[in-house]
Design a protein around this motif. Structure first.
Motif, PDB file in Angstrom:
ATOM      1  N   UNK A 618     -39.114  26.807  22.078  1.00 25.21           N
ATOM      2  CA  UNK A 618     -38.805  25.290  21.684  1.00 25.21           C
ATOM      3  C   UNK A 618     -39.701  24.667  20.647  1.00 25.21           C
ATOM      4  N   UNK A 619     -40.689  25.382  20.198  1.00 23.28           N
ATOM      5  CA  UNK A 619     -41.705  24.637  19.271  1.00 23.28           C
ATOM      6  C   UNK A 619     -41.387  25.080  17.953  1.00 23.28           C
ATOM      7  N   UNK A 620     -41.342  24.048  16.969  1.00 25.04           N
ATOM      8  CA  UNK A 620     -41.141  24.257  15.718  1.00 25.04           C
ATOM      9  C   UNK A 620     -41.840  23.393  14.842  1.00 25.04           C
ATOM     10  N   UNK A 621     -42.383  23.944  13.600  1.00 25.71           N
ATOM     11  CA  UNK A 621     -43.186  23.132  12.775  1.00 25.71           C
ATOM     12  C   UNK A 621     -42.636  23.149  11.209  1.00 25.71           C
ATOM     13  N   UNK A 622     -41.962  22.127  10.693  1.00 24.95           N
ATOM     14  CA  UNK A 622     -41.777  22.343   9.307  1.00 24.95           C
ATOM     15  C   UNK A 622     -42.597  21.568   8.350  1.00 24.95           C
ATOM     16  N   UNK A 623     -42.562  21.794   7.094  1.00 22.98           N
ATOM     17  CA  UNK A 623     -43.327  20.820   6.289  1.00 22.98           C
ATOM     18  C   UNK A 623     -43.168  21.453   4.816  1.00 22.98           C
ATOM     19  N   UNK A 624     -44.083  21.002   3.928  1.00 23.48           N
ATOM     20  CA  UNK A 624     -44.086  21.330   2.601  1.00 23.48           C
ATOM     21  C   UNK A 624     -45.000  20.314   1.666  1.00 23.48           C
ATOM     22  N   UNK A 625     -45.060  20.683   0.278  1.00 21.36           N
ATOM     23  CA  UNK A 625     -46.147  19.972  -0.433  1.00 21.36           C
ATOM     24  C   UNK A 625     -45.568  20.277  -1.616  1.00 21.36           C
ATOM     25  N   UNK A 626     -45.698  19.093  -2.485  1.00 20.90           N
ATOM     26  CA  UNK A 626     -45.467  19.448  -4.137  1.00 20.90           C
ATOM     27  C   UNK A 626     -46.678  18.658  -4.893  1.00 20.90           C
ATOM     28  N   UNK A 627     -47.412  19.567  -5.811  1.00 15.76           N
ATOM     29  CA  UNK A 627     -48.401  19.156  -6.647  1.00 15.76           C
ATOM     30  C   UNK A 627     -47.907  19.119  -8.086  1.00 15.76           C
ATOM     31  N   UNK A 628     -47.692  17.896  -8.703  1.00 11.49           N
ATOM     32  CA  UNK A 628     -46.944  17.872 -10.051  1.00 11.49           C
ATOM     33  C   UNK A 628     -48.050  17.057 -11.160  1.00 11.49           C
ATOM     34  N   UNK A 629     -48.211  17.394 -12.121  1.00 11.91           N
ATOM     35  CA  UNK A 629     -48.814  16.627 -13.361  1.00 11.91           C
ATOM     36  C   UNK A 629     -47.609  16.470 -14.352  1.00 11.91           C
ATOM     37  N   UNK A 630     -47.380  14.949 -14.137  1.00  9.22           N
ATOM     38  CA  UNK A 630     -46.274  14.699 -15.304  1.00  9.22           C
ATOM     39  C   UNK A 630     -46.940  13.639 -16.050  1.00  9.22           C
ATOM     40  N   UNK A 631     -46.680  13.711 -17.519  1.00  9.00           N
ATOM     41  CA  UNK A 631     -47.144  12.769 -18.361  1.00  9.00           C
ATOM     42  C   UNK A 631     -46.332  12.877 -19.820  1.00  9.00           C
ATOM     43  N   UNK A 632     -46.668  11.760 -20.470  1.00  7.61           N
ATOM     44  CA  UNK A 632     -46.133  11.649 -21.786  1.00  7.61           C
ATOM     45  C   UNK A 632     -46.618  12.464 -22.615  1.00  7.61           C
ATOM     46  N   UNK A 633     -46.162  13.435 -23.625  1.00 11.36           N
ATOM     47  CA  UNK A 633     -47.003  14.094 -24.345  1.00 11.36           C
ATOM     48  C   UNK A 633     -46.725  13.504 -25.906  1.00 11.36           C
ATOM     49  N   UNK A 634     -45.685  12.613 -25.903  1.00 10.26           N
ATOM     50  CA  UNK A 634     -45.701  11.791 -27.176  1.00 10.26           C
ATOM     51  C   UNK A 634     -44.583  10.671 -26.932  1.00 10.26           C
ATOM     52  N   UNK A 635     -45.329   9.375 -27.205  1.00  7.24           N
ATOM     53  CA  UNK A 635     -44.869   8.149 -26.854  1.00  7.24           C
ATOM     54  C   UNK A 635     -45.775   7.095 -27.524  1.00  7.24           C
ATOM     55  N   UNK A 636     -45.554   7.005 -28.764  1.00  9.73           N
ATOM     56  CA  UNK A 636     -46.109   6.204 -29.837  1.00  9.73           C
ATOM     57  C   UNK A 636     -45.291   4.772 -29.901  1.00  9.73           C
ATOM     58  N   UNK A 637     -44.234   4.601 -29.319  1.00  6.46           N
ATOM     59  CA  UNK A 637     -43.413   3.491 -29.454  1.00  6.46           C
ATOM     60  C   UNK A 637     -43.180   2.751 -28.180  1.00  6.46           C
ATOM     61  N   UNK A 638     -44.667   2.712 -27.434  1.00  2.78           N
ATOM     62  CA  UNK A 638     -44.422   2.091 -25.951  1.00  2.78           C
ATOM     63  C   UNK A 638     -44.328   0.600 -26.055  1.00  2.78           C
ATOM     64  N   UNK A 639     -43.746  -0.095 -25.185  1.00  2.29           N
ATOM     65  CA  UNK A 639     -43.597  -1.197 -24.822  1.00  2.29           C
ATOM     66  C   UNK A 639     -44.039  -1.836 -23.219  1.00  2.29           C
ATOM     67  N   UNK A 640     -44.298  -3.119 -23.248  1.00  3.16           N
ATOM     68  CA  UNK A 640     -44.910  -3.435 -22.034  1.00  3.16           C
ATOM     69  C   UNK A 640     -45.118  -5.035 -21.831  1.00  3.16           C
ATOM     70  N   UNK A 641     -46.385  -5.489 -21.022  1.00  6.65           N
ATOM     71  CA  UNK A 641     -46.678  -6.703 -21.158  1.00  6.65           C
ATOM     72  C   UNK A 641     -48.122  -6.625 -20.933  1.00  6.65           C
ATOM     73  N   UNK A 642     -48.938  -7.570 -21.931  1.00  5.24           N
ATOM     74  CA  UNK A 642     -50.112  -7.428 -21.948  1.00  5.24           C
ATOM     75  C   UNK A 642     -50.827  -7.983 -20.769  1.00  5.24           C
ATOM     76  N   UNK A 643     -51.882  -7.061 -20.417  1.00  5.43           N
ATOM     77  CA  UNK A 643     -52.583  -7.448 -19.031  1.00  5.43           C
ATOM     78  C   UNK A 643     -53.318  -8.632 -19.172  1.00  5.43           C
TER      79      UNK A 643
END
Length: 800
Positions: A618-643
């Motif tokens: 009756x004992x069960x163990x489930x799980x998992x993990x994800x490692x991901x590196x996600x980044x902009x490789x080209x984004x020269x036209x960025x917009x936002x709000x000045x800190x």
């Protein structure tokens, strides 16, 4: 916040399990094998060459999953956040922070094979859930448009044809939480059955709303609805399924917020709020949504092929939506609409091979045609600015605009996007022998989108309401009368037309009967669109996204089936990634743009383990993990709000606003600030934590005649992530971990299940929404510690 079964988003979903047959001996509910339809036909999830996590209805109940957003607790790599009432879903570091009805989600959601459109609130599928499938990576070949990150497929139970099934479930918890579900399945006549389901879900707000220190009314979230499903198998080779659902809900999530970092210029003088679920707003927020769905599924099995036709007609109608834009108790700015909708019809024809098809010993295939017709957006959308904006920094010239009617300037715009899309697709799998197989697929699509109902009006609030408050005569804003409007600008744009081709190739190797290694590469597209909320200029078109993903994975069973272990290496590149930002000082209100490109690379695994199958089955163990590196490789036209200043920067800007038409002057000089676009290349993609993980331990105990017991503990973790492409340190969700505890008692002879649960055991504070906008940083905390009791009665044990 919990709503009922799926969705959507988004959109999120209430998930409940189907009935348990009392005569069958129970075992641990996490150890079930799940059949999936990720490739349009039923297959064991371990045989499908796709990274997929599948959960049966019983397994979801064992995890106490009541909402699609809760899937992120048991699905590493999956992240749900909220923006202005819309659900933003990221999977494996891929997604989009653009929203509104015309911004298609990167993770497509399906219920019984029917695509669910984006809307505020959630589109729910009621009744017992047979299974939920989370498909990772682009699914452009079979699931089509806009599944560039993946898809969530929810399959409900079919009606019974030879017995009565049914259950009632009631949950009570803290914050006066009350959830009720009822389900009944009946055979009607030979080969025909029907299921009926209904639900209701309410709870008190998790905090109090104040204005100038005084408590103010704040509507409580609720959802209620019903679903009916009829299926008739007739003349041996035919079946007809009819589906109808209705959901009525009010949702305040990410529309009632706390301004925890006011902008130093546009919100000068605003008090800094503390993130504690007690809000300080003078303007009620939230959205009231009614979702209806009608579907027809016709199946014909003439012999050498199977034919399936799916039709759906859906309407998401937001008849009340408001947001205090400055998120303070000062009357500075806000939005409201009573005419927002998303109307969608889909038609799909599938032709599938079967055992009688020529070459069926080696070849399985599916071909199809898909058509979508949709119209969605805002019939009327209002935005108001107060003369006291920025604590008097706006000059008195606005007074001439407002006359004697008060201090609020109300602008009206709108935008309706129509879409027509036609696609042809084919996917086939050739099995060379018992060890090797290859899958080839492709989808060809033609799509046209057109924008309409776009203009800028100034509303004479004296005409509409008397004292300048929209609430004095709300019927004017809710109706079609525009006699108090003055037209300032007319907008428009040409049709957007695009033709795409989405190929896929996959190779499988089965070195043993219980293991496979697969490699795949596939392409997906997200459609081009218009920004429909553009008050101060013609709507901006944005190009469609193109995503290419490669994956090397394995699925396996070990220790005589006691351990199931799956894993994958994956990489994707998305060109022209769609982004979105809310800012009236950008020359729009909501501005869309295309980033150049973004890449995501990672590794993941999931497991299901029965560590002591003989000593403690009756004992069960489930799980998992994800490692991901996600980044902009080209984004020269960025917009936002000045800190530092809190002012918008980007390709738009304050100079784009037609302030001369409004008689407004800006409180600052543009010459004092650099507000052009900034280079975001190398920044992290928002809402994409590097590490996510989950572990669940479940112990089932058979106590013989007195019943059975189940105790469980769940753990989930998310590392920190940015919530904006700007990667500002002031807009970060810190890493957090969540614990949940459950204990259940089963007495199957009476069909009873009693569960005590605690979610967010440590009362961890984290955010479901962190928004960056003109007036500062507006946030919404996720639900606090929640606990309660759930009683479920499968009354069909006394009827069969």
């Amino acid at each position: 916040m919990k709503k009922k079964l799926i969705a959507l988003a988004v959109m999120s979903v209430p998930l409940c399990s189907g009935p348990v047959v009392a005569q069958e001996k129970r075992s641990n509910r996490l150890l079930e094998e799940v059949t999936v339809t990720a490739q349009k036909r039923e297959e064991d999830s371990q045989d499908v060459p796709i990274a997929i996590q599948a959960f049966s209805g019983e397994k979801l109940d064992a995890f106490n999953i009541e909402d699609t957003a809760d899937l992120q607790k048991i699905t590493p790599g999956l992240t749900f956040t909220y923006t202005y009432g819309y659900t933003l879903i990221y999977l494996r570091g891929v997604g989009s922070d653009a929203f509104l009805p015309n911004a298609d989600p990167s993770v497509a959601t399906y219920i019984d094979g029917i695509n669910i459109p984006a809307s505020q609130g959630k589109q729910d599928a009621l009744g017992p859930v047979k299974r939920v499938e989370v498909l990772k990576g682009p699914q452009g070949t079979l699931f089509g448009r806009n599944a560039t990150a993946g898809a969530i497929s929810i399959v409900t139970e079919d009606p019974p044809i030879d017995e009565i099934v049914g259950n009632i479930k009631a949950t009570r918890g803290n914050y006066d939480s009350q959830e009720y579900q009822a389900y009944l399945g009946l055979p009607l006549f030979d080969g025909a059955g029907i299921t009926l389901a209904a639900f209701s879900d309410t709870h008190e707000n998790y905090g109090t709303n104040f204005s100038n220190g005084e408590p103010r009314p704040w509507r409580e979230d609720f959802s209620e609805g019903g679903r009916v499903k009829f299926k008739w198998d007739f003349l041996e080779d035919f079946s007809l399924t009819l589906i109808g659902s209705y959901v009525n809900q009010f949702n305040g999530n990410s529309l009632v917020q706390e301004n925890t970092r006011p902008s130093p210029i546009l919100c000068a003088g605003c008090e800094t709020d503390t993130a504690d679920r007690d809000t300080d707003t003078n303007y009620e927020g939230g959205n009231a949504t009614i979702n209806t769905m009608y579907g027809t599924i016709f199946e014909w099995r003439p012999g050498p092929v199977d034919v399936k036709f799916i039709y759906s007609d859906q309407l998401a109608d937001v008849d009340w939506g408001q947001y205090d834009y400055d998120s303070t108790d000062e009357d500075r700015s806000g939005f409201f609409t009573y005419d927002q909708y998303n109307d969608q019809q889909t038609y799909e024809l599938q032709i599938l091979s079967n055992a009688d098809t020529p070459l069926s010993e080696n070849l399985e295939w599916v071909a199809g045609y898909y058509r979508l017709e949709a119209e969605g957006g805002f019939g009327r959308l209002f935005f108001f600015l107060n003369n006291g904006l920025a604590t008097g920094l706006l000059p008195g010239s606005i007074t001439g605009l407002l006359g004697d009617s008060g201090s609020r300037a109300v602008l009206e715009s709108g935008g309706l996007l129509t879409t027509e899309s036609d696609a042809l697709y084919f996917q086939g799998t050739w099995r060379f022998n018992e060890e090797w197989a290859m899958t080839l697929g492709a989808r060809y699509q033609e799509e046209t989108r057109e924008i309409g109902n776009t203009a800028l009006d100034l509303v004479d609030t004296g005409c509409a309401g008397g004292d300048g408050s929209y609430g004095t005569d709300v019927s004017y804003y809710q109706g079609s009368d525009k006699s108090c409007n003055s037209r300032l600008l007319d907008f428009g744009g040409p049709p957007l037309e695009e033709t795409t081709f989405s190929p896929k190739i996959n190779v499988q190797w089965f070195p043993t009967e219980t293991a496979q290694i697969y490699a795949s590469i596939q392409k997906g597209y997200k459609s081009p669109t218009y920004n429909i909320v553009n008050f101060f200029g013609s709507p901006d078109p944005v190009e469609g996204e193109e995503a290419v993903a490669a994956e090397l994975g394995f699925k396996s069973e070990w220790l005589d089936g006691a351990l199931q272990l799956n894993g994958a290496l994956f990489a994707s590149k998305t060109d022209k990634l769609l982004t979105g930002i809310v800012s009236f000082t950008s020359g729009a209100i909501v501005r869309y743009a295309n980033a150049g490109s973004a890449e995501a690379k990672g590794v993941e695994f999931d497991f299901q383990w029965q560590p002591m199958p003989d000593m403690n089955p009756g004992l069960a163990i489930t799980g998992g993990a994800t490692y991901v590196n996600s980044e902009f490789t080209d984004y020269k036209n960025g917009e936002g709000f000045d800190d530092d200043t809190g002012l918008y920067f980007g390709p738009g800007g304050l100079e784009d606003i037609a302030t001369d038409l409004l008689g407004l002057e800006l409180p600052i000089s543009l010459a004092d600030f650099a507000n052009g676009p900034r280079d975001f290349t190398g920044n992290k993609v928002p809402r994409a934590p590097e590490l996510t993980s989950a572990v669940s331990v479940n112990q089932f105990i058979d106590a013989g005649d007195i019943g059975a017991f189940e105790v469980a503990v769940d753990y989930s973790y998310k590392s920190e992530y940015f919530t904006t492409p700007q990667n500002s340190p002031f807009f970060v969700q810190d890493q957090y971990e969540l614990w949940s505890l459950r204990g259940s008692y089963f007495f199957d002879p009476w069909g009873l299940q009693l569960t005590a649960f605690v979610d967010n055991v440590k009362d961890k504070e984290y955010f479901s929404s962190i928004l960056q906008q003109d007036f500062g940083r507006s946030v919404t905390l996720a639900p606090p510690r929640l606990y309660g009791l759930k009683l479920k009665w499968d009354f069909d044990v006394f009827l069969n």
